[in-house]
Structures are given as C-alpha cells and as structure tokens.
Design a protein around this motif. Structure first.
Motif, PDB file in Angstrom:
ATOM      1  N   THR A  18       0.955  -1.069   0.022  1.00  0.00           N
ATOM      2  CA  THR A  18      -0.099  -0.070   0.137  1.00  0.00           C
ATOM      3  C   THR A  18       1.151   1.282   0.178  1.00  0.00           C
ATOM      4  OG1 THR A  18      -1.608   0.764   1.537  1.00  0.00           O
ATOM      5  CG2 THR A  18      -0.114   0.222   3.044  1.00  0.00           C
ATOM      6  N   HIS A  19       0.361   2.380  -0.334  1.00  0.00           N
ATOM      7  CA  HIS A  19       1.497   3.955  -0.433  1.00  0.00           C
ATOM      8  C   HIS A  19       1.073   3.973   1.636  1.00  0.00           C
ATOM      9  CE1 HIS A  19       0.664   4.331  -4.529  1.00  0.00           C
ATOM     10  NE2 HIS A  19      -0.945   4.791  -4.235  1.00  0.00           N
ATOM     11  N   LEU A  20       2.463   4.541   1.677  1.00  0.00           N
ATOM     12  CA  LEU A  20       3.278   5.478   2.614  1.00  0.00           C
ATOM     13  C   LEU A  20       2.028   6.419   2.869  1.00  0.00           C
ATOM     14  CD1 LEU A  20       5.207   5.321   4.726  1.00  0.00           C
ATOM     15  CD2 LEU A  20       6.582   7.091   3.126  1.00  0.00           C
ATOM     16  N   VAL A  21       1.246   6.604   2.222  1.00  0.00           N
ATOM     17  CA  VAL A  21       0.381   7.596   2.464  1.00  0.00           C
ATOM     18  C   VAL A  21      -0.928   7.556   3.327  1.00  0.00           C
ATOM     19  CG1 VAL A  21      -0.451  10.355   1.913  1.00  0.00           C
ATOM     20  CG2 VAL A  21       1.443   9.562   0.828  1.00  0.00           C
ATOM     21  N   HIS A  22      -1.446   6.641   2.623  1.00  0.00           N
ATOM     22  CA  HIS A  22      -2.382   5.622   3.145  1.00  0.00           C
ATOM     23  C   HIS A  22      -2.276   4.958   4.704  1.00  0.00           C
ATOM     24  CE1 HIS A  22      -6.239   3.086   3.911  1.00  0.00           C
ATOM     25  NE2 HIS A  22      -5.504   2.150   3.989  1.00  0.00           N
ATOM     26  N   LEU A  23      -0.734   4.803   5.332  1.00  0.00           N
ATOM     27  CA  LEU A  23       0.165   3.397   5.957  1.00  0.00           C
ATOM     28  C   LEU A  23      -0.690   4.596   7.311  1.00  0.00           C
ATOM     29  CD1 LEU A  23       1.311   1.072   6.420  1.00  0.00           C
ATOM     30  CD2 LEU A  23       3.211   2.230   6.537  1.00  0.00           C
ATOM     31  N   VAL A  24      -0.529   5.933   6.939  1.00  0.00           N
ATOM     32  CA  VAL A  24       0.339   7.025   8.280  1.00  0.00           C
ATOM     33  C   VAL A  24      -1.256   7.326   8.271  1.00  0.00           C
ATOM     34  CG1 VAL A  24       1.867   6.506   8.388  1.00  0.00           C
ATOM     35  CG2 VAL A  24       0.957   9.111   6.549  1.00  0.00           C
ATOM     36  N   SER A  25      -2.088   7.986   7.457  1.00  0.00           N
ATOM     37  CA  SER A  25      -3.357   8.312   7.425  1.00  0.00           C
ATOM     38  C   SER A  25      -4.512   8.013   8.384  1.00  0.00           C
ATOM     39  CB  SER A  25      -4.582   7.980   5.728  1.00  0.00           C
ATOM     40  OG  SER A  25      -4.677   6.795   6.321  1.00  0.00           O
ATOM     41  N   ARG A  26      -4.226   7.969   9.691  1.00  0.00           N
ATOM     42  CA  ARG A  26      -4.821   7.455  10.539  1.00  0.00           C
ATOM     43  C   ARG A  26      -4.063   8.329  11.719  1.00  0.00           C
ATOM     44  NH1 ARG A  26      -9.040   8.085   9.160  1.00  0.00           N
ATOM     45  NH2 ARG A  26      -9.663   9.110  11.691  1.00  0.00           N
ATOM     46  N   ILE A  27      -2.502   8.882  11.749  1.00  0.00           N
ATOM     47  CA  ILE A  27      -2.119   8.982  12.538  1.00  0.00           C
ATOM     48  C   ILE A  27      -2.098  10.742  12.377  1.00  0.00           C
ATOM     49  CG2 ILE A  27       0.741   9.430  13.525  1.00  0.00           C
ATOM     50  CD1 ILE A  27       1.006   6.572  11.875  1.00  0.00           C
ATOM     51  N   TYR A  28      -2.616  11.088  14.315  1.00  0.00           N
ATOM     52  CA  TYR A  28      -2.514  12.783  14.013  1.00  0.00           C
ATOM     53  C   TYR A  28      -0.842  13.183  14.705  1.00  0.00           C
ATOM     54  CZ  TYR A  28      -7.238  12.585  13.335  1.00  0.00           C
ATOM     55  OH  TYR A  28      -8.514  12.603  12.799  1.00  0.00           O
ATOM     56  N   VAL A  29      -0.747  14.200  14.536  1.00  0.00           N
ATOM     57  CA  VAL A  29       0.776  14.798  14.508  1.00  0.00           C
ATOM     58  C   VAL A  29       0.770  16.106  15.803  1.00  0.00           C
ATOM     59  CG1 VAL A  29       2.776  16.397  14.354  1.00  0.00           C
ATOM     60  CG2 VAL A  29       1.753  14.257  12.335  1.00  0.00           C
ATOM     61  N   GLU A  30       1.939  16.306  16.843  1.00  0.00           N
ATOM     62  CA  GLU A  30       1.677  17.029  17.824  1.00  0.00           C
ATOM     63  C   GLU A  30       3.022  17.488  17.307  1.00  0.00           C
ATOM     64  OE1 GLU A  30       2.388  19.572  20.038  1.00  0.00           O
ATOM     65  OE2 GLU A  30       2.434  17.745  21.451  1.00  0.00           O
TER      66      GLU A  30
END
Length: 311
Positions: free
Chosen positions: A67-79
């Motif tokens: 899968t795409h890397l971008v899809h892999l991290v789509s549920r991750i929020y950044v602080e």
C-alpha cells in the motif's frame, strides 16, 4: 532514478508501493518521568512492546507493504511541540486523546473545555499524511509514536451502541438504511425510510458479509488495518482497560505540563452504562454460535497482536 516516461506517468507516491518498513524497537526515553509510582506501569509497557515485536517478527517476517506510505499513516495525528504521533483507534479513548493533543499543541488551555464537535470536526490537528514525504519520514523516525487499543469485542459493541442505539444523522441514513434493506425481511416503512433501529444481529450480518451493501467504517475496522502495528513500530502501547494509568504515564514520558491529566469524562451518552465484558455478553447472546466465532475470526489478528484473551 526513474526513466522520464515513468516520471510523467506515475505519481511520486506510487514509488513507495512494495516498501518494507521493518519494525525497530527503540528504547523509551524515560528521563522526564518523575517519582517511583510508575514502575509497574513501565514494566507492563515494556512487556507489551516486546510481545508485539515478537508477534510481528513471526507474522510479518516475509511480508511487504502493498500500500502507499501515505495511506499507511492516514490515521496518525501529529503534535509537533512534544514530537508525538498518535494513531487514532475509535472507541478506545480517541476523543479525549485528541483533546489532550490540542492542549499539548497550545490550541486550548484545558481538555475539559473542548466540545465533541471541535474535537471531531474542527480540523485543529494535522494528520501525518498532510505532510510531504520527507516530513512523514522525519516524524516517523524521530517522534514518539503511540497507540491505544481495546478488547475487540468491547470496542465493536461500544461502536454499535454509539452509532445505532442513539439518534445519528449520518450512520442511520447511510449504514442503517442499507443494513435494514439487505438483512431485514419485511421491514416496515419507517425503518426503511430512516435506517433507525438496526439490531445487533443485523449489524453483525453486515460486518461479516463479503458483499457488504456499504463499506467499512473506522469505528469497527480492525486495528491491524487502521494503524498497521507490524509496519509502523509504535513506541508506546496503551490499553483502554488501563486507560488513565497508561495515559498519564505517557504524558510524563513526553514532558507534558505537570497539570495536564488525561480527562476522565465520557465523551457522549454519559448516562449510558459503559460497555463492559458483561454488557458484551448480553449482546453476543443475540448471535448464533457460528456468528460469534466468525466475529472473533474477523478480529483474530487484533486479539493476537495485543495479547487479548479470546472470548
């Protein structure tokens, strides 16, 4: 370097198809933890980390990411202030975690004053997939990544109660109508029109149907497909069952302000009894033995990787 023709015909994101991100367990930085009260919590945390690492080595040793890397991290929020990444697992304390992230980011003075709508619809927090590839990689490699999980059956029943047993302007017309149309024989006009009153057994029929009339939803999607715990190495694994203790220890680890504690309040439907093991048993009685087994099979990987006891 890609040939010129390939450069023009493919987006840069497609270059990452087939990428393998090996899980690497980094020691937690505990220099900011004060006092001896966290020893048991820390010991439990190290066991969870080691367990998931061992599981992933066995399960994932020859698998590649398709899968795409971008899809892999789509549920991750950044602080960015405290350099943390949070993978959202609905029905495992996620609303209050978003409140905490907003306080850490300096967007609010207190988690107690942030409304449900601000949390979920305010778009105050950035997701990791909103950064460019360099930004994604830098944060994955240098920030503290954390996840909070919950017993899969409890999470499932909690999601059903929240979305189908209370008025809901999205889940009833979108999911409810489709579920009633396909799985309820001789449905009355009111139910067919509004999608209200979905029964738990009908919901499970939808969940287990390989030809679902409407797609999956993050509230009952497997954690293995939301957060990819064997491809992204999470530094901290919290559990809903020990939510307050785990959360406040994590806040110590990342150097949160001393007065910031994880909120205790229930986000919505506060008068409802919390979804417990006993509540789950009552719902599972509505299913046949085969349906119960198939539902467990559906979440089998989540049970295994987070060391939950099978029902």
């Amino acid at each position: 370097r890609l040939p010129e023709q390939q450069k023009t015909s493919e987006s840069p994101l497609s270059w990452f198809r087939g990428l393998y991100l090996p899980p690497a367990l980094h020691p937690l930085n505990k220099t900011l933890v004060k006092g001896d009260e966290w020893q048991d919590t820390d010991s439990t945390q190290e066991k969870r980390r080691a367990f998931l690492q061992d599981f992933c080595k066995k399960y994932n040793s020859r698998k590649k990411l398709q899968t795409h890397l971008v899809h892999l991290v789509s549920r991750i929020y950044v602080e960015d202030r405290h350099k943390v990444l949070y993978c959202e697992v609905p029905k495992a304390g996620c609303s209050n975690w978003k409140r905490v992230l907003m306080v850490l980011q300096g967007l609010a003075a207190s988690a107690n004053n942030i409304s449900h709508d601000d949390v979920h619809y305010g778009k105050h927090l950035r997701r990791l997939d909103s950064y460019d590839l360099k930004g994604i990689y830098t944060r994955l490699n240098t920030y503290t990544k954390f996840i909070f999980v919950r017993d899969p059956m409890e999470r499932l029943v909690s999601a059903f109660r929240d979305k189908f047993e209370h008025p809901n302007s999205y889940y009833h017309p979108v999911f409810g109508k489709a579920i009633i149309k396909k799985y309820r024989h001789n449905a009355d006009e009111e139910a067919s029109k509004t999608g209200s009153g979905v029964k738990f057994k009908e919901f499970i029929q939808y969940l287990l149907d390989s030809h679902r009339p409407v797609g999956m939803d993050i509230h009952w999607e497997q954690v293995s497909k939301l957060c990819y715990p064997c491809l992204i190495s999470y530094d901290f694994i919290g559990k809903f069952e020990t939510l307050e203790e785990d959360a406040n220890y994590f806040l110590q680890l990342v150097g949160a302000p001393a007065n910031l504690k994880f909120p205790k309040f229930k986000d919505r439907h506060s008068s409802d009894e919390r979804t417990s093991a006993e509540v789950v048993r009552q719902y599972l009685k509505e299913l046949s033995k085969e349906e119960r087994q198939l539902t467990y099979d559906f979440y089998h990987l989540d049970y295994l990787m987070f060391n939950y006891t099978s029902p």
